[in-house]
Scaffold this motif. Structure first.
Motif, PDB file in Angstrom:
ATOM      1  N   ARG A  42     -19.576 -29.753   1.807  1.00 57.03           N
ATOM      2  CA  ARG A  42     -19.259 -28.576   0.992  1.00 57.03           C
ATOM      3  C   ARG A  42     -17.755 -28.340   0.945  1.00 57.03           C
ATOM      4  O   ARG A  42     -17.216 -27.870  -0.053  1.00 57.03           O
ATOM      5  CB  ARG A  42     -20.006 -27.346   1.516  1.00 57.03           C
ATOM      6  CG  ARG A  42     -21.521 -27.417   1.263  1.00 57.03           C
ATOM      7  CD  ARG A  42     -22.254 -26.190   1.779  1.00 57.03           C
ATOM      8  NE  ARG A  42     -21.848 -24.966   1.105  1.00 57.03           N
ATOM      9  CZ  ARG A  42     -22.342 -24.536  -0.058  1.00 57.03           C
ATOM     10  NH1 ARG A  42     -23.274 -25.234  -0.658  1.00 57.03           N
ATOM     11  NH2 ARG A  42     -21.912 -23.429  -0.606  1.00 57.03           N
TER      12      ARG A  42
ATOM     13  N   MET B 106     -16.399 -30.679  -1.635  1.00 58.54           N
ATOM     14  CA  MET B 106     -16.656 -30.232  -3.010  1.00 58.54           C
ATOM     15  C   MET B 106     -15.963 -28.912  -3.343  1.00 58.54           C
ATOM     16  O   MET B 106     -16.089 -28.412  -4.459  1.00 58.54           O
ATOM     17  CB  MET B 106     -18.160 -30.075  -3.248  1.00 58.54           C
ATOM     18  CG  MET B 106     -18.959 -31.366  -3.233  1.00 58.54           C
ATOM     19  SD  MET B 106     -18.311 -32.648  -4.333  1.00 58.54           S
ATOM     20  CE  MET B 106     -18.463 -31.881  -5.943  1.00 58.54           C
TER      21      MET B 106
ATOM     22  N   LEU C 193     -16.731 -26.056  -2.191  1.00 55.07           N
ATOM     23  CA  LEU C 193     -17.675 -24.925  -2.169  1.00 55.07           C
ATOM     24  C   LEU C 193     -17.376 -24.008  -0.998  1.00 55.07           C
ATOM     25  O   LEU C 193     -17.649 -22.805  -1.054  1.00 55.07           O
ATOM     26  CB  LEU C 193     -19.114 -25.449  -2.097  1.00 55.07           C
ATOM     27  CG  LEU C 193     -19.542 -26.253  -3.335  1.00 55.07           C
ATOM     28  CD1 LEU C 193     -20.827 -27.016  -3.085  1.00 55.07           C
ATOM     29  CD2 LEU C 193     -19.696 -25.335  -4.544  1.00 55.07           C
TER      30      LEU C 193
ATOM     31  N   THR D  93     -13.986 -26.211  -7.433  1.00 52.03           N
ATOM     32  CA  THR D  93     -15.123 -27.151  -7.465  1.00 52.03           C
ATOM     33  C   THR D  93     -15.244 -27.919  -8.790  1.00 52.03           C
ATOM     34  O   THR D  93     -15.407 -29.146  -8.765  1.00 52.03           O
ATOM     35  CB  THR D  93     -16.426 -26.383  -7.160  1.00 52.03           C
ATOM     36  OG1 THR D  93     -16.288 -25.800  -5.866  1.00 52.03           O
ATOM     37  CG2 THR D  93     -17.635 -27.292  -7.167  1.00 52.03           C
ATOM     38  N   PRO D  94     -15.183 -27.247  -9.952  1.00 52.62           N
ATOM     39  CA  PRO D  94     -15.356 -28.012 -11.194  1.00 52.62           C
ATOM     40  C   PRO D  94     -14.306 -29.115 -11.363  1.00 52.62           C
ATOM     41  O   PRO D  94     -14.611 -30.192 -11.863  1.00 52.62           O
ATOM     42  CB  PRO D  94     -15.204 -26.945 -12.292  1.00 52.62           C
ATOM     43  CG  PRO D  94     -15.552 -25.657 -11.630  1.00 52.62           C
ATOM     44  CD  PRO D  94     -15.057 -25.791 -10.224  1.00 52.62           C
ATOM     45  N   GLU D  95     -13.073 -28.825 -10.923  1.00 49.90           N
ATOM     46  CA  GLU D  95     -12.014 -29.840 -11.061  1.00 49.90           C
ATOM     47  C   GLU D  95     -12.301 -31.026 -10.157  1.00 49.90           C
ATOM     48  O   GLU D  95     -12.041 -32.176 -10.507  1.00 49.90           O
ATOM     49  CB  GLU D  95     -10.640 -29.234 -10.720  1.00 49.90           C
ATOM     50  CG  GLU D  95     -10.286 -27.982 -11.506  1.00 49.90           C
ATOM     51  CD  GLU D  95     -10.424 -28.175 -12.999  1.00 49.90           C
ATOM     52  OE1 GLU D  95     -10.035 -29.238 -13.500  1.00 49.90           O
ATOM     53  OE2 GLU D  95     -10.965 -27.268 -13.670  1.00 49.90           O
TER      54      GLU D  95
ATOM     55  N   ALA E 251     -15.278 -32.048  -9.198  1.00 43.69           N
ATOM     56  CA  ALA E 251     -16.384 -32.806  -9.812  1.00 43.69           C
ATOM     57  C   ALA E 251     -15.879 -33.654 -10.970  1.00 43.69           C
ATOM     58  O   ALA E 251     -16.304 -34.796 -11.158  1.00 43.69           O
ATOM     59  CB  ALA E 251     -17.467 -31.838 -10.289  1.00 43.69           C
ATOM     60  N   ARG E 252     -14.944 -33.103 -11.736  1.00 39.32           N
ATOM     61  CA  ARG E 252     -14.442 -33.815 -12.910  1.00 39.32           C
ATOM     62  C   ARG E 252     -13.617 -35.050 -12.558  1.00 39.32           C
ATOM     63  O   ARG E 252     -13.322 -35.868 -13.423  1.00 39.32           O
ATOM     64  CB  ARG E 252     -13.590 -32.861 -13.771  1.00 39.32           C
ATOM     65  CG  ARG E 252     -14.437 -31.930 -14.596  1.00 39.32           C
ATOM     66  CD  ARG E 252     -13.665 -30.743 -15.108  1.00 39.32           C
ATOM     67  NE  ARG E 252     -14.530 -29.895 -15.907  1.00 39.32           N
ATOM     68  CZ  ARG E 252     -14.359 -29.701 -17.211  1.00 39.32           C
ATOM     69  NH1 ARG E 252     -13.366 -30.260 -17.850  1.00 39.32           N
ATOM     70  NH2 ARG E 252     -15.184 -28.922 -17.884  1.00 39.32           N
TER      71      ARG E 252
ATOM     72  N   TYR F 237     -22.343 -34.812  -6.645  1.00 40.54           N
ATOM     73  CA  TYR F 237     -22.794 -34.192  -5.393  1.00 40.54           C
ATOM     74  C   TYR F 237     -24.278 -33.858  -5.482  1.00 40.54           C
ATOM     75  O   TYR F 237     -24.719 -33.216  -6.434  1.00 40.54           O
ATOM     76  CB  TYR F 237     -21.966 -32.925  -5.162  1.00 40.54           C
ATOM     77  CG  TYR F 237     -22.379 -32.054  -3.999  1.00 40.54           C
ATOM     78  CD1 TYR F 237     -22.485 -32.561  -2.712  1.00 40.54           C
ATOM     79  CD2 TYR F 237     -22.634 -30.696  -4.200  1.00 40.54           C
ATOM     80  CE1 TYR F 237     -22.851 -31.745  -1.649  1.00 40.54           C
ATOM     81  CE2 TYR F 237     -22.980 -29.864  -3.148  1.00 40.54           C
ATOM     82  CZ  TYR F 237     -23.091 -30.394  -1.877  1.00 40.54           C
ATOM     83  OH  TYR F 237     -23.442 -29.587  -0.826  1.00 40.54           O
TER      84      TYR F 237
ATOM     85  N   PRO G  32     -26.728 -31.774  -3.234  1.00 38.33           N
ATOM     86  CA  PRO G  32     -26.770 -30.936  -2.031  1.00 38.33           C
ATOM     87  C   PRO G  32     -28.085 -31.086  -1.269  1.00 38.33           C
ATOM     88  O   PRO G  32     -29.058 -31.648  -1.801  1.00 38.33           O
ATOM     89  CB  PRO G  32     -26.627 -29.516  -2.578  1.00 38.33           C
ATOM     90  CG  PRO G  32     -27.137 -29.591  -3.970  1.00 38.33           C
ATOM     91  CD  PRO G  32     -26.856 -30.975  -4.466  1.00 38.33           C
TER      92      PRO G  32
ATOM     93  N   MET H  12     -30.934 -29.910  -3.045  1.00 41.62           N
ATOM     94  CA  MET H  12     -31.117 -30.717  -4.263  1.00 41.62           C
ATOM     95  C   MET H  12     -30.487 -30.079  -5.509  1.00 41.62           C
ATOM     96  O   MET H  12     -30.111 -30.772  -6.431  1.00 41.62           O
ATOM     97  CB  MET H  12     -32.590 -31.040  -4.526  1.00 41.62           C
ATOM     98  CG  MET H  12     -33.188 -31.898  -3.436  1.00 41.62           C
ATOM     99  SD  MET H  12     -34.911 -32.273  -3.710  1.00 41.62           S
ATOM    100  CE  MET H  12     -35.720 -31.000  -2.765  1.00 41.62           C
ATOM    101  N   GLY H  13     -30.447 -28.761  -5.576  1.00 42.76           N
ATOM    102  CA  GLY H  13     -29.785 -28.094  -6.703  1.00 42.76           C
ATOM    103  C   GLY H  13     -30.472 -28.330  -8.040  1.00 42.76           C
ATOM    104  O   GLY H  13     -29.822 -28.363  -9.088  1.00 42.76           O
TER     105      GLY H  13
ATOM    106  N   LEU I 165     -27.391 -31.999 -18.383  1.00 43.65           N
ATOM    107  CA  LEU I 165     -26.286 -31.181 -17.860  1.00 43.65           C
ATOM    108  C   LEU I 165     -25.187 -32.029 -17.216  1.00 43.65           C
ATOM    109  O   LEU I 165     -24.029 -31.633 -17.197  1.00 43.65           O
ATOM    110  CB  LEU I 165     -26.823 -30.217 -16.792  1.00 43.65           C
ATOM    111  CG  LEU I 165     -27.249 -28.838 -17.233  1.00 43.65           C
ATOM    112  CD1 LEU I 165     -27.870 -28.101 -16.063  1.00 43.65           C
ATOM    113  CD2 LEU I 165     -26.080 -28.037 -17.785  1.00 43.65           C
ATOM    114  N   ALA I 166     -25.576 -33.181 -16.689  1.00 42.97           N
ATOM    115  CA  ALA I 166     -24.602 -34.009 -15.974  1.00 42.97           C
ATOM    116  C   ALA I 166     -23.942 -35.043 -16.877  1.00 42.97           C
ATOM    117  O   ALA I 166     -23.154 -35.857 -16.403  1.00 42.97           O
ATOM    118  CB  ALA I 166     -25.286 -34.709 -14.799  1.00 42.97           C
TER     119      ALA I 166
ATOM    120  N   ARG J 111     -29.576 -37.389 -11.609  1.00 44.87           N
ATOM    121  CA  ARG J 111     -28.560 -36.557 -12.262  1.00 44.87           C
ATOM    122  C   ARG J 111     -27.155 -36.941 -11.786  1.00 44.87           C
ATOM    123  O   ARG J 111     -26.201 -36.926 -12.552  1.00 44.87           O
ATOM    124  CB  ARG J 111     -28.844 -35.078 -11.940  1.00 44.87           C
ATOM    125  CG  ARG J 111     -28.023 -34.111 -12.752  1.00 44.87           C
ATOM    126  CD  ARG J 111     -28.440 -32.682 -12.488  1.00 44.87           C
ATOM    127  NE  ARG J 111     -28.321 -32.352 -11.081  1.00 44.87           N
ATOM    128  CZ  ARG J 111     -28.803 -31.237 -10.534  1.00 44.87           C
ATOM    129  NH1 ARG J 111     -29.458 -30.374 -11.282  1.00 44.87           N
ATOM    130  NH2 ARG J 111     -28.639 -30.995  -9.254  1.00 44.87           N
TER     131      ARG J 111
END
Lengths: 272, 322
Positions: A80, A83, A85, A105-107, A109-110, A115, A117, A120-121, A134-135, A179
């Motif tokens: 976490r 990421m 978080l 976090t979004p940056e 991931a980009r 990830y 979790p 599972m998210g 979405l992915a 995903r």
């Protein structure tokens, strides 16, 4: 006399081994070619609790790195923190040569980090298709890539238009992994994918990860299932009380039952 | 069956009251209830998304309703000629101008409100309640300062005045217009949420914001958009409600706040379909109970909320873990 000498020898060997393995190591000093990701002296607090106490380890590119440890060792907190978080309070996380420890976090991931979790998210009210969509990028699915992913987990193709909330635990985990790989990523970060799953599903997941490994996908995998770790891991880092207490080749740990017992509390019966 | 039950509740309520009234009364009350429900839906839909997506309790939402109502008054004032004209085109143009102006003004106010107050209190419900209630009080005083404390009259466009007979029931023309506007907005929201990428991200964000961020989406930016859209919808609802009431006071939004929260809670926090169903139920309950047992009318919506929460503690259409 011989017995005493043997006991002393074992004691000395274990003592030296323990001393070496518990010593926090500098990841930059690792003999590790091309680390894609490095943790350097990461400290993370959650509220008043100091969870990570200077975590150091590296993830080499194109390899599977296992992050092992008992419950509460800080593995999930480490992921976490990676990421963004839970922001690290001190230290540096470097991905592809760039310090990402302060990025949102979004940056992160980009940059190409996928990830999965521990929870599972999965978005239960969305369909399997929507969860995967979405992915993807703005262009949507790349047909070849989608076919590859659905070939890895055919059951998802059968339930493509169904709400993900209706999937079984194993199917949800397959969806979470799908995903994460529906687009090409530089690093796949997965937190305990086998938790609570039936043995047959675990075997299926191991096969899927082996295919990803064969494609030289860089993976950081937190796992309590030692069989899975042994089957997949190239390198390993073991955590205890928020620190890395061992780092090295998975193959070496896989054959050292004494070290397994000491680091992970595994008895021979648990993995033979 | 358990999953279908919330969908069946609305027709069940409508059918259940038939034995207690004449057919024409039932029809008139049902149309009135649905019209009130549509206006409530307009006011509440933004609030449910704001709460669902960012876990923000915005008690100042009524301020945007009030602002929409007053903007409608200000726009329609100079357009009296169009409002009272025989031309239905001029009538509708005047109404459209009022609604669009209300949406823009409330949307801009929402943008400023989010930037100044809301973004400082993410994650703390107590602070959100304090700061948004404070914001509502300040907004109310600003409206009094700008438009004065006295009630302001507002005329309906000529084409929407009066009523017509259907099967012996008197149906107000404006109520039918409110139903039409509400249905159009619901359909547009449904399409936006279910047929576009941005809608997909909003739906996912309502369920698990953290995971959406981990997939690379900037939820904060998305939230600002949703907050502005929600404020604009509240403005439209306020303008429509003002036209319906024909007399507005600075407390018009505050009076609706409690109903709006009941709608959001009944529907399930973060659910647009739930918000729609909740709004219809509240509108119908207010009209049916007002007719059958006027003394109980005030408490009917609270009783409805209690009954639904006893049946489904997370609302009719719960979203994710909310």
């Amino acid at each position: 006399m011989y017995g005493i000498a043997k006991d002393v020898t074992i004691f000395l060997v274990l003592f030296v081994h323990k001393k070496n393995s518990l010593k926090p190591l500098n990841p930059r000093g690792c003999k590790m070619p091309n680390p894609l990701l490095t943790f350097e002296d990461i400290h993370t607090h959650i509220g008043p609790y100091h969870i990570l106490h200077g975590v150091d380890f590296a993830v080499p590119e194109g390899k599977v790195t296992m992050l092992l440890g008992r419950n509460g060792a800080g593995k999930t907190t480490a992921l976490r923190s990676l990421m963004g978080l839970w922001k690290p309070n001190q230290g540096r996380i470097t991905f592809a040569g760039r310090d990402i420890s302060k990025l949102p976090t979004p940056e992160i991931a980009r940059l190409g980090i996928a990830y999965v979790p521990e929870t599972m998210g999965i978005f239960a009210s969305l369909t399997v298709r929507e969860n995967l969509l979405l992915a993807t990028g703005a262009a949507g699915f790349q047909p070849d890539r989608l076919d590859e992913v659905l070939a890895l987990f055919p059951v998802l193709g059968q339930k493509f238009a169904q709400a993900a909330g209706g999937l079984s635990g194993g199917q949800k985990q397959m969806l979470a992994i799908s995903r994460a790989i529906i687009e090409e990523r530089r690093l796949l970060v997965v937190d305990e994918p086998t938790k609570g799953l039936a043995p047959a599903v675990i075997l299926h997941l191991i096969e899927a990860f082996q295919k990803l490994k064969a494609a030289r996908t860089t993976i950081l995998l937190v796992e309590q299932n030692f069989e899975m770790a042994r089957a997949l891991g190239d390198t390993v880092a073991v955590m205890e009380d928020g620190r890395i207490v061992h780092r090295g080749d998975m193959a070496a740990l896989a054959v050292d039952t004494g070290l397994q017992e000491r680091l992970l509390g595994l008895s021979l019966a648990a993995h033979q | 069956m358990n999953k279908l039950a919330p969908y069946l509740l609305l027709p069940a309520v409508m059918l259940a009251v038939i034995p207690f009234m004449s057919g024409s009364s039932w029809l008139a009350l049902t149309v009135a209830g649905l019209a009130m429900g549509m206006m409530l839906f307009l006011m509440a839909s933004g609030l449910t998304l704001v709460f669902g997506l960012m876990d923000v309790l915005n008690f100042a939402h009524g301020g945007f309703i009030t602002l929409g109502a007053y903007i409608a008054v200000s726009v329609l004032g100079p357009l009296t000629g169009w409002v009272s004209s025989e031309s239905w085109a001029l009538n509708l143009l005047a109404l459209l101008a009022a609604v669009v102006a209300a949406a823009i003004a409330s949307g801009v106010a929402g943008l400023v409100f989010e930037a100044i107050l809301i973004r400082r209190v993410y994650g703390s419900h107590l602070q959100q309640i304090l700061i948004t209630v404070g914001g509502l009080i300040v907004a109310g005083e600003l409206i009094v300062a700008l438009w004065g404390p006295q009630p302001l009259p507002l005329a309906k466009p000529a084409i929407l005045r009066g009523s017509f007979l259907v099967f012996g029931a008197t149906i107000e023309t404006y109520r039918m217009a409110a139903v039409a506007v509400g249905l159009v907005v619901y359909a547009a929201m449904h399409l936006l949420l279910n047929r576009t990428r941005i809608g997909l991200v909003v739906r996912a964000g309502v369920e698990n914001r953290e995971m959406v961020e981990a997939l690379g989406y900037r939820v904060r930016r998305l939230f600002v958009g949703v907050f502005v859209a929600g404020s604009a919808l509240a403005g439209i609802g306020g303008a429509m409600w003002a036209e319906y009431q024909e007399l507005i006071t600075p407390s018009i939004g505050g009076e609706m706040t409690i109903l709006v929260f009941i709608v959001v809670i009944i529907g399930g926090l973060g659910s647009v379909s739930g918000c729609f169903t909740g709004a219809m139920l509240v509108g119908l309950a207010a009209n049916y109970v007002g007719f059958l047992a006027p003394k109980l009318a005030l408490g009917s919506n609270i009783a409805l909320m209690v009954a639904i929460l006893l049946w489904r503690p997370r609302g009719l259409f719960p979203v994710g873990g909310k």
